[in-house]
Design a protein around this motif. Structure first.
Motif, PDB file in Angstrom:
ATOM      1  N   ILE A 108      26.759  27.965  11.694  1.00 29.97           N
ATOM      2  CA  ILE A 108      26.750  29.159  12.534  1.00 29.97           C
ATOM      3  C   ILE A 108      27.746  30.170  11.979  1.00 29.97           C
ATOM      4  CG2 ILE A 108      26.129  27.847  14.599  1.00 29.97           C
ATOM      5  CD1 ILE A 108      29.064  28.182  15.497  1.00 29.97           C
ATOM      6  N   LYS A 109      27.610  31.418  12.401  1.00 28.16           N
ATOM      7  CA  LYS A 109      28.552  32.461  12.024  1.00 28.16           C
ATOM      8  C   LYS A 109      29.577  32.634  13.152  1.00 28.16           C
ATOM      9  CE  LYS A 109      27.094  34.244   8.036  1.00 28.16           C
ATOM     10  NZ  LYS A 109      27.954  34.359   6.833  1.00 28.16           N
ATOM     11  N   VAL A 110      30.828  32.395  12.836  1.00 30.26           N
ATOM     12  CA  VAL A 110      31.910  32.636  13.785  1.00 30.26           C
ATOM     13  C   VAL A 110      32.584  33.941  13.387  1.00 30.26           C
ATOM     14  CG1 VAL A 110      34.151  31.828  14.615  1.00 30.26           C
ATOM     15  CG2 VAL A 110      32.289  30.201  14.261  1.00 30.26           C
ATOM     16  N   SER A 111      32.683  34.854  14.321  1.00 30.14           N
ATOM     17  CA  SER A 111      33.277  36.154  13.998  1.00 30.14           C
ATOM     18  C   SER A 111      34.302  36.548  15.057  1.00 30.14           C
ATOM     19  CB  SER A 111      32.191  37.227  13.889  1.00 30.14           C
ATOM     20  OG  SER A 111      31.530  37.387  15.130  1.00 30.14           O
ATOM     21  N   PHE A 112      35.313  37.271  14.630  1.00 23.86           N
ATOM     22  CA  PHE A 112      36.293  37.830  15.566  1.00 23.86           C
ATOM     23  C   PHE A 112      36.863  39.101  14.969  1.00 23.86           C
ATOM     24  CE2 PHE A 112      38.355  34.630  12.933  1.00 23.86           C
ATOM     25  CZ  PHE A 112      39.510  35.251  12.479  1.00 23.86           C
ATOM     26  N   ASN A 113      37.224  40.015  15.851  1.00 19.84           N
ATOM     27  CA  ASN A 113      37.822  41.270  15.410  1.00 19.84           C
ATOM     28  C   ASN A 113      39.298  41.270  15.774  1.00 19.84           C
ATOM     29  OD1 ASN A 113      37.555  41.488  18.147  1.00 19.84           O
ATOM     30  ND2 ASN A 113      36.193  43.244  18.116  1.00 19.84           N
ATOM     31  N   ASN A 114      39.845  42.419  16.085  1.00 23.12           N
ATOM     32  CA  ASN A 114      41.289  42.547  16.235  1.00 23.12           C
ATOM     33  C   ASN A 114      41.767  42.063  17.600  1.00 23.12           C
ATOM     34  OD1 ASN A 114      39.928  45.194  14.949  1.00 23.12           O
ATOM     35  ND2 ASN A 114      41.499  44.354  13.628  1.00 23.12           N
ATOM     36  N   GLN A 115      42.061  40.795  17.685  1.00 28.01           N
ATOM     37  CA  GLN A 115      42.576  40.227  18.917  1.00 28.01           C
ATOM     38  C   GLN A 115      44.086  40.465  19.010  1.00 28.01           C
ATOM     39  OE1 GLN A 115      40.150  38.782  21.056  1.00 28.01           O
ATOM     40  NE2 GLN A 115      38.953  39.798  19.453  1.00 28.01           N
ATOM     41  N   ILE A 161      42.423  36.288   9.613  1.00 29.07           N
ATOM     42  CA  ILE A 161      41.911  37.539   9.074  1.00 29.07           C
ATOM     43  C   ILE A 161      40.588  37.868   9.756  1.00 29.07           C
ATOM     44  CG2 ILE A 161      41.231  38.783   6.991  1.00 29.07           C
ATOM     45  CD1 ILE A 161      44.135  37.864   6.926  1.00 29.07           C
ATOM     46  N   PRO A 162      40.482  38.977  10.485  1.00 26.73           N
ATOM     47  CA  PRO A 162      39.248  39.292  11.222  1.00 26.73           C
ATOM     48  C   PRO A 162      38.061  39.462  10.289  1.00 26.73           C
ATOM     49  CG  PRO A 162      40.745  41.163  11.230  1.00 26.73           C
ATOM     50  CD  PRO A 162      41.506  40.026  10.654  1.00 26.73           C
ATOM     51  N   ASN A 163      37.031  38.656  10.534  1.00 26.99           N
ATOM     52  CA  ASN A 163      35.857  38.671   9.670  1.00 26.99           C
ATOM     53  C   ASN A 163      34.820  37.750  10.294  1.00 26.99           C
ATOM     54  OD1 ASN A 163      34.227  39.246   7.447  1.00 26.99           O
ATOM     55  ND2 ASN A 163      35.911  39.036   5.991  1.00 26.99           N
ATOM     56  N   SER A 164      33.733  37.479   9.571  1.00 27.42           N
ATOM     57  CA  SER A 164      32.738  36.482   9.974  1.00 27.42           C
ATOM     58  C   SER A 164      32.819  35.305   9.013  1.00 27.42           C
ATOM     59  CB  SER A 164      31.327  37.071   9.954  1.00 27.42           C
ATOM     60  OG  SER A 164      31.175  38.046  10.958  1.00 27.42           O
ATOM     61  N   TYR A 165      32.782  34.095   9.569  1.00 33.04           N
ATOM     62  CA  TYR A 165      32.910  32.888   8.762  1.00 33.04           C
ATOM     63  C   TYR A 165      31.809  31.896   9.139  1.00 33.04           C
ATOM     64  CZ  TYR A 165      37.579  34.838   8.099  1.00 33.04           C
ATOM     65  OH  TYR A 165      38.635  35.676   7.824  1.00 33.04           O
ATOM     66  N   GLU A 166      31.288  31.211   8.145  1.00 31.36           N
ATOM     67  CA  GLU A 166      30.250  30.211   8.391  1.00 31.36           C
ATOM     68  C   GLU A 166      30.900  28.843   8.589  1.00 31.36           C
ATOM     69  OE1 GLU A 166      27.133  28.546   5.434  1.00 31.36           O
ATOM     70  OE2 GLU A 166      26.117  30.211   6.456  1.00 31.36           O
ATOM     71  N   CYS A 167      30.562  28.183   9.677  1.00 32.48           N
ATOM     72  CA  CYS A 167      31.057  26.832   9.934  1.00 32.48           C
ATOM     73  C   CYS A 167      30.056  26.128  10.842  1.00 32.48           C
ATOM     74  CB  CYS A 167      32.450  26.861  10.560  1.00 32.48           C
ATOM     75  SG  CYS A 167      32.512  27.604  12.209  1.00 32.48           S
ATOM     76  N   PHE A 168      30.369  24.926  11.269  1.00 34.43           N
ATOM     77  CA  PHE A 168      29.484  24.194  12.162  1.00 34.43           C
ATOM     78  C   PHE A 168      29.955  24.357  13.608  1.00 34.43           C
ATOM     79  CE2 PHE A 168      28.775  21.861   8.151  1.00 34.43           C
ATOM     80  CZ  PHE A 168      27.405  22.042   8.063  1.00 34.43           C
ATOM     81  N   TRP A 169      29.002  24.319  14.517  1.00 38.91           N
ATOM     82  CA  TRP A 169      29.321  24.501  15.936  1.00 38.91           C
ATOM     83  C   TRP A 169      30.308  23.446  16.413  1.00 38.91           C
ATOM     84  CZ3 TRP A 169      28.258  21.119  20.045  1.00 38.91           C
ATOM     85  CH2 TRP A 169      28.581  21.630  21.318  1.00 38.91           C
TER      86      TRP A 169
END
Length: 347
Positions: A108-115, A161-169
């Motif tokens: 899945i794609k896990v993403s986060f911005n400026n928290q 680092i805010p971005n999108s990352y691929e990992c497993f659920w």
């Protein structure tokens, strides 16, 4: 002749039984057993899930749950679940479904911005992977991890680092934290490290300044110029006098909890805090928020100029006016203060 008829009859009966058996096997294993209208559906198998947990997700999706149960038991899936996110495609047979949910864990794609804080980051990530926010917060603040990685409570936010990352659920809190450390080290490649060394700031200091720059302006085009102002101030020993650090310091106090400071006042400049960059020279001890990649790169590639001041532009909101002298800065600052007053923004 009579015996031949009996043998033929037995053979025919055997063929019929075999056909019935083959048909039942086909129905159980190979015939389509989905009843949803979409092209595909997804199920999530938790790390500690039991077969009934999986079954409850499958039941609304399948036409014949009993047939699936029978094959799942025969293929020993009921006792050997594997955590993850799995796809079931429309028209799949029971055999296909079991093969999919046994071995096709989807990334899945896990993403986060400026928290703004680790707590808010944990809440955002918990909505995307199996790990809950409490376990994520515990992992993020783990003192043993800080000792091993060189981070602290003040600098830890900079590791993400805010971005999108691929990992497993089914990624655990500790696995997510370790993955982010790996991505952080990858982000700080030889080129960025060389630029940081040339500037004379550590990675933590770059991230801290980037967090201030990002809070000052979300406009990537002017972030290098703002970074240049701060570098000029550091070079001559002038306090940074960054309003976002005052807000950060204020928000740590009980009287400012659950409030939004829209206008920095003189009383905020008197707050006793290492984050008060009006009272203290140099950078504060850590980040005030999570900076965007554009702000990090802006610090590493700051604009070289002679500006020492900047103020928000009342005629072009979101941007700033820059000045080389205090006299010109005061003109710019008063114009913005008048704008705030005209809008009824007094605190």
């Amino acid at each position: 002749m009579y015996i031949k008829k009996i043998l033929w009859a037995i053979a025919l009966i055997g063929l019929v039984v075999a056909a019935i058996f083959a048909y039942s096997i086909y129905n159980v294993m190979l015939s389509p057993n989905t009843k949803f209208a979409n092209d595909e559906a997804f199920i999530y198998v938790a790390t500690d899930a039991e077969y009934n947990d999986v079954r409850s997700q499958l039941e609304p999706l399948l036409k014949d749950m009993d047939a699936f149960d029978a094959l799942a038991s025969r293929k020993k899936y009921t006792n050997y679940l594997k955590a993850g996110k799995y796809v079931i495609k429309n028209g799949m047979s029971n055999n296909d479904i079991i093969n999919s949910i046994r071995s096709n864990n989807l990334p899945i794609k896990v993403s986060f911005n400026n928290q703004e804080t680790l707590e808010k980051l944990a809440g955002r990530i918990a909505n995307q992977i199996e790990a809950d926010s409490l376990s994520l917060i515990t992992a993020m603040y783990d003192s043993a991890f800080f000792q091993k990685s060189g981070f602290s409570e003040q600098t830890a936010l900079g590791m993400y680092i805010p971005n999108s990352y691929e990992c497993f659920w089914n990624t655990s809190a500790e696995q997510f934290r370790e993955r982010m450390l790996k991505e952080y080290n990858r982000f700080w490649n030889d080129n960025r490290m060389a630029k940081a060394k040339a500037i004379g700031l550590s990675r933590d200091e770059i991230m801290t300044m980037a967090s201030i720059v990002h809070e000052e302006s979300k406009q990537a085009i002017e972030q290098p110029r703002i970074a240049g102002v701060y570098m000029n101030r550091i070079r001559i020993g002038m306090p940074l006098q960054a309003d976002p650090t005052l807000k950060f310091a204020a928000y740590q106090l009980p009287e400012y909890q659950n409030t939004i400071i829209k206008r920095v006042l003189n009383k905020h400049k008197e707050i006793e805090s290492p984050y008060n960059t009006y009272k203290n020279t140099g950078l504060p001890p850590g980040l005030i928020a999570m900076p965007d990649i554009s702000a990090i790169n802006a610090v590493l590639n700051y604009e070289k100029h002679k500006y020492l001041y900047f103020a928000a532009d009342a005629k072009k909101l979101g941007y700033h006016k820059f000045a080389k002298t205090l006299a010109q800065h005061n003109v710019n600052a008063r114009a913005y203060q008048r704008y705030l007053s005209s809008q009824g923004i007094n605190r």
